[in-house]
Design a protein around this motif. Structure first.
Motif, mmCIF file in Angstrom:
data_model
loop_
_atom_site.group_PDB
_atom_site.id
_atom_site.type_symbol
_atom_site.label_atom_id
_atom_site.label_comp_id
_atom_site.label_asym_id
_atom_site.label_seq_id
_atom_site.Cartn_x
_atom_site.Cartn_y
_atom_site.Cartn_z
ATOM 1 N N GLN A 149 -5.358 7.289 3.656
ATOM 2 C CA GLN A 149 -6.484 6.365 3.814
ATOM 3 C C GLN A 149 -7.101 6.504 5.206
ATOM 4 O OE1 GLN A 149 -5.872 2.299 2.263
ATOM 5 N NE2 GLN A 149 -3.952 3.061 1.358
ATOM 6 N N GLU B 50 0.803 -1.227 0.000
ATOM 7 C CA GLU B 50 0.000 0.000 0.000
ATOM 8 C C GLU B 50 0.837 1.279 0.000
ATOM 9 O OE1 GLU B 50 -3.096 0.602 -0.297
ATOM 10 O OE2 GLU B 50 -4.155 -1.258 0.076
ATOM 11 N N ASP B 51 1.989 1.261 0.685
ATOM 12 C CA ASP B 51 2.685 2.537 0.941
ATOM 13 C C ASP B 51 4.139 2.247 1.313
ATOM 14 O OD1 ASP B 51 3.367 5.111 1.548
ATOM 15 O OD2 ASP B 51 1.908 5.387 3.156
ATOM 16 N N ILE C 1 -1.005 5.396 3.394
ATOM 17 C CA ILE C 1 -1.796 4.839 4.503
ATOM 18 C C ILE C 1 -2.372 5.965 5.350
ATOM 19 C CG2 ILE C 1 -1.592 3.558 6.671
ATOM 20 C CD1 ILE C 1 0.258 1.611 5.262
ATOM 21 N N ALA D 178 -10.002 0.224 9.120
ATOM 22 C CA ALA D 178 -10.111 -0.235 7.731
ATOM 23 C C ALA D 178 -11.293 -1.183 7.564
ATOM 24 C CB ALA D 178 -8.815 -0.927 7.315
ATOM 25 N N GLN E 238 -9.333 -2.381 0.037
ATOM 26 C CA GLN E 238 -9.380 -1.589 -1.195
ATOM 27 C C GLN E 238 -10.786 -1.578 -1.803
ATOM 28 O OE1 GLN E 238 -6.436 -3.224 -3.800
ATOM 29 N NE2 GLN E 238 -4.723 -2.713 -2.449
ATOM 30 N N ARG F 24 -9.348 9.408 5.075
ATOM 31 C CA ARG F 24 -10.641 9.094 4.464
ATOM 32 C C ARG F 24 -11.525 8.288 5.412
ATOM 33 N NH1 ARG F 24 -8.902 6.198 0.637
ATOM 34 N NH2 ARG F 24 -9.595 4.139 1.323
ATOM 35 N N LEU F 25 -10.915 7.430 6.221
ATOM 36 C CA LEU F 25 -11.693 6.584 7.133
ATOM 37 C C LEU F 25 -12.294 7.381 8.295
ATOM 38 C CD1 LEU F 25 -9.307 3.481 7.263
ATOM 39 C CD2 LEU F 25 -11.545 3.605 6.151
ATOM 40 N N GLN G 289 -7.997 15.125 1.576
ATOM 41 C CA GLN G 289 -7.330 13.988 2.234
ATOM 42 C C GLN G 289 -5.856 14.287 2.471
ATOM 43 O OE1 GLN G 289 -7.894 10.299 0.148
ATOM 44 N NE2 GLN G 289 -10.126 10.561 0.047
ATOM 45 N N LYS H 108 -9.574 14.615 -2.893
ATOM 46 C CA LYS H 108 -8.211 14.110 -2.750
ATOM 47 C C LYS H 108 -7.315 15.142 -2.067
ATOM 48 C CE LYS H 108 -7.078 10.718 -4.130
ATOM 49 N NZ LYS H 108 -6.990 9.379 -3.481
ATOM 50 N N SER I 236 -2.608 7.216 -2.868
ATOM 51 C CA SER I 236 -2.997 7.397 -1.466
ATOM 52 C C SER I 236 -2.020 6.679 -0.548
ATOM 53 C CB SER I 236 -4.410 6.860 -1.229
ATOM 54 O OG SER I 236 -5.357 7.662 -1.875
ATOM 55 N N TYR J 64 -5.234 2.779 11.296
ATOM 56 C CA TYR J 64 -5.648 2.101 10.062
ATOM 57 C C TYR J 64 -6.131 0.683 10.365
ATOM 58 C CZ TYR J 64 -5.441 -0.204 5.535
ATOM 59 O OH TYR J 64 -5.763 -0.924 4.410
#
Length: 702
Positions: free
Chosen positions: A129, A90-91, A126, A172, A209, A132-133, A148, A145, A124, A168
């Motif tokens: 993300q 992811e990152d 982590i 998630a 995802q 966003r969560l 974020q 975006k 994006s 996260y």
């Protein structure tokens, strides 16, 4: 005149100063905006509440207020290989960037242009993300975006990388109402995420995802493909050997969602009610033992009659900690009123209180284990008890009377020691019997004519592993600790004698061969079946019956509850603890060695009448003539007291030991004397009329 070079330097310096001022102003403005509009990190406070066992293992969880399963998690409770895979997929620069990865943004932009506007990879991080969560928005736009990104920068200013990663792993989505890696691991694999396989880790990386499009139980093919893409990426990057990638790719993906752990429902629900502000509640229960006993309860339900339930309570008798508590055949078993915790329900104990009657009689030197007593029809002022089988055995020993749970001998002894005194002793054990409305305690309480809960009985029986001192039961479900019990239910010598007799009761036919002492009980009308057993440390109680208290023909303690007791003890997997040795000073006598007054129990009235007319002189019924009594304390300290028990005579009594009279006379028939030193001693008791009795004993200091 100022040269051109100087003017240029001055202009550059002024421009640089302006840029510094503008940049500083911008940073000041951003800082003010950051403080004025902080990220809503408190959304992570809406967590599922959980109840864990003594080892921290999850017993039962409850959805968060928002209706999702969102269990608290820490990094050290998650498989590090999964975390490394997550970051690699992811990152990759998660630990070095400040919330936004410019390289990832540039790569995504180039790929977007080269592929005609089709998104090939995202940018994006982590941290983005997480942004966003904590602040979900439906639209997918450049503005969203950018928002974020700004939030990610804010989050990085406030939290460490470990805290961001924990956030996260807590928030998630993993499909349905599953949020966080713990809920996902439990729902899809039935295990905590502490140790995951390579296949499991890859699936958990892929699900957030697109959690709904990849739900294993509904979109199995998509879940399989997504997992394999993660594995392929790890292989292409050279992070995992190809052989392991191939093995993981061949592993099946789960096809159904599992239920959350659901152990000790009654105890957990009580804990949640009594501790509403505690997110994680730790009980004294052992999750493994609890699971085994709940499985046994479910199996037994099929053998029980219609609408019958059961309850089991297992306690560490030395500490009072409850190790397992089963309140019914299953809390969702509506046909058997499974929602009712029958371990706390007050019911008639039948004969389960008889051991305490015998203990008081031993204390008062009214009986010894080999004393004879009549099991014949008797009338106690209109109360005519009968045995369970409605027959009588005639003259039996006290040991046989208790082991066979004969009713008439128990009532004879209760008449001698007194119902009020029995109730007082049970209160010492922290148990208050529930008497019928307006009813005074009578002889019927010895055969179940009062109410008590299974937990109350187990608490009383903890005295048998503590030299007569009961331990208050506690399971951690309530914030107020039970009051410590500081007075013995019965004296240590009497306690050992009762436990020794119960240890000789034969196991039910076909039961596992384990060495425990136990007592059964059956209430009037076949409404309740009981069995309470113990070894040198643990106490286990079993109740079987109908929650609505309806009669169950054929129900009995020995036939119904006792086999379940032995099976539960065997399944609990407890380490065997031997029964304690006899207390120092206690001598076990055969029938032929008993003093005359202890050879046959005649009842309190017979003893009282002979004492009243002066026909019965005092007798020392313990210790017997010629006994060798060990009073050593196990060290170099002083000797322990010798308990001297009397019958007959007229008080007050005076004890004379080795020619020395104790200074104070007493009316008690149980005396304590501490010898000065080991060796031969002569003990004489003289009553108010000058009549005396003597015995010679040898005091052993070892």
């Amino acid at each position: 005149m100022v040269s051109r070079r100087t003017r240029l330097w001055r202009m550059a310096a002024a421009g640089l100063g302006g840029l510094v001022l503008i940049g500083g102003g911008a940073l000041f403005a951003l800082d003010r905006a950051d403080r004025a509009y902080p990220p809503p990190l408190d959304v992570a406070a809406d967590l599922s509440r959980e109840v864990v066992d003594r080892n921290g293992n999850l017993l039962r969880a409850y959805t968060a207020e928002s209706g999702v399963w969102r269990l608290p998690v820490t990094l050290d409770a998650v498989d590090p290989d999964y975390i490394n895979m997550l970051i690699a997929y992811e990152d990759r620069r998660f630990r070095s960037h400040s919330g936004v990865d410019p390289l990832a943004i540039g790569r995504a932009a180039v790929q977007l242009l080269l592929n005609g506007g089709r998104i090939v990879s995202g940018a994006s991080t982590i941290t983005m993300q997480v942004a966003r969560l904590i602040e979900p928005r439906a639209e997918r736009s450049l503005t969203a975006k950018l928002r974020q990104m700004l939030r990610a920068l804010q989050i990085e200013r406030r939290l460490s990388k470990s805290e961001i990663l924990s956030l996260y792993l807590t928030l998630a989505p993993y499909g349905g109402n599953l949020e966080g890696v713990r809920a996902a691991s439990l729902a899809w694999f039935g295990r905590e995420p502490k140790k995951l396989t390579l296949s499991q880790s890859a699936l958990l990386v892929a699900l957030p995802q697109s959690p709904e499009a990849r739900r294993p139980d509904r979109q199995h093919a998509e879940a399989l493909q997504a997992r394999n893409r993660v594995l392929a990426r790890m292989g292409a990057a050279g992070l995992i050997p190809d052989s392991e990638i191939a093995r993981a790719a061949a592993t099946k993906v789960p096809t159904r969602r599992l239920g959350m752990p659901d152990l000790a429902a009654h105890t957990a629900d009580l804990a949640i009610r009594t501790q509403p502000d505690t997110a994680s509640i730790k009980l004294t229960l052992d999750g493994d033992i609890q699971a085994r006993l709940e499985d046994l309860a479910i199996e037994t339900a099929g053998r029980l009659g219609q609408k019958q339930s059961l309850a089991m309570v297992l306690a560490d008798g030395k500490t009072g900690e409850v190790l397992a508590s089963v309140g019914s055949t299953g809390h969702l078993d509506a046909a058997r009123a499974g929602a009712i915790d029958m371990s706390r329900a007050v019911r008639s104990p039948g004969s389960a209180l008889k051991p305490f009657i015998y203990g008081l009689a031993f204390e008062d030197a009214l009986i010894a284990p080999e004393t004879l007593i009549d099991d014949t029809p008797a009338d106690f002022s209109g109360y005519r008890p009968r045995n369970f089988d409605r027959g009588y055995m005639g003259e039996v020993s006290i040991r046989e009377a208790l082991q066979f749970s004969l009713n008439v001998p128990a009532v004879r002894l209760l008449e001698a020691v007194g119902p009020q005194r029995l109730l007082a002793r049970l209160r010492r054990g922290g148990t208050q019997l529930e008497l019928p409305p307006g009813g005074a305690p009578g002889l019927a309480i010895g055969l179940g004519g009062a109410g008590v809960s299974l937990r109350g009985l187990v608490q009383l029986y903890t005295g048998f592993v503590n030299n007569g001192m009961a331990r208050a039961l506690s399971d951690g479900s309530e914030t107020v600790s039970p009051r410590p019990l500081d007075q013995p239910v019965m004296a240590a010598e009497a306690n050992w004698q009762v436990a020794d007799i119960l240890s000789g009761v034969s196991a039910p036919q076909g039961a596992p061969r384990i060495a425990i002492a136990y007592k059964t009980g059956t209430s009037y009308g076949y409404r309740d079946a009981w069995a309470i057993g113990f070894d040198g440390r643990h106490v286990l109680g079993v109740w079987v019956g109908r929650p609505d208290a309806s009669p169950v023909p054929g129900l009995s303690g020995i036939e119904t509850a006792a086999p379940l007791l032995f099976e539960a003890f065997a399944r609990a997997g407890l380490e065997r603890v031997e029964f304690p040795a006899a207390p120092p000073g206690l001598v076990v006598q055969s029938r032929g060695g008993l003093p005359f007054a202890l050879r046959k129990f005649k009842g309190r009235d017979a003893v009282a009448s002979t004492v009243a007319d002066g026909s019965l002189p005092p007798q020392i019924v313990y210790p017997p003539q010629g006994a060798r009594v060990s009073l050593g304390s196990g060290g170099s300290g002083p000797l322990m007291p010798l308990v001297i028990k009397l019958q007959g005579g007229a008080g007050p009594y005076r004890l004379i030991a080795n020619g020395q009279a104790l200074p104070k006379p007493t009316r008690r028939r149980v005396l304590n004397w501490v010898p000065d030193s080991p060796g031969a001693s002569t003990l004489t008791v003289m009553d108010a009329e000058g009549r005396a009795a003597s015995v010679s004993v040898f005091i052993d200091g070892n």
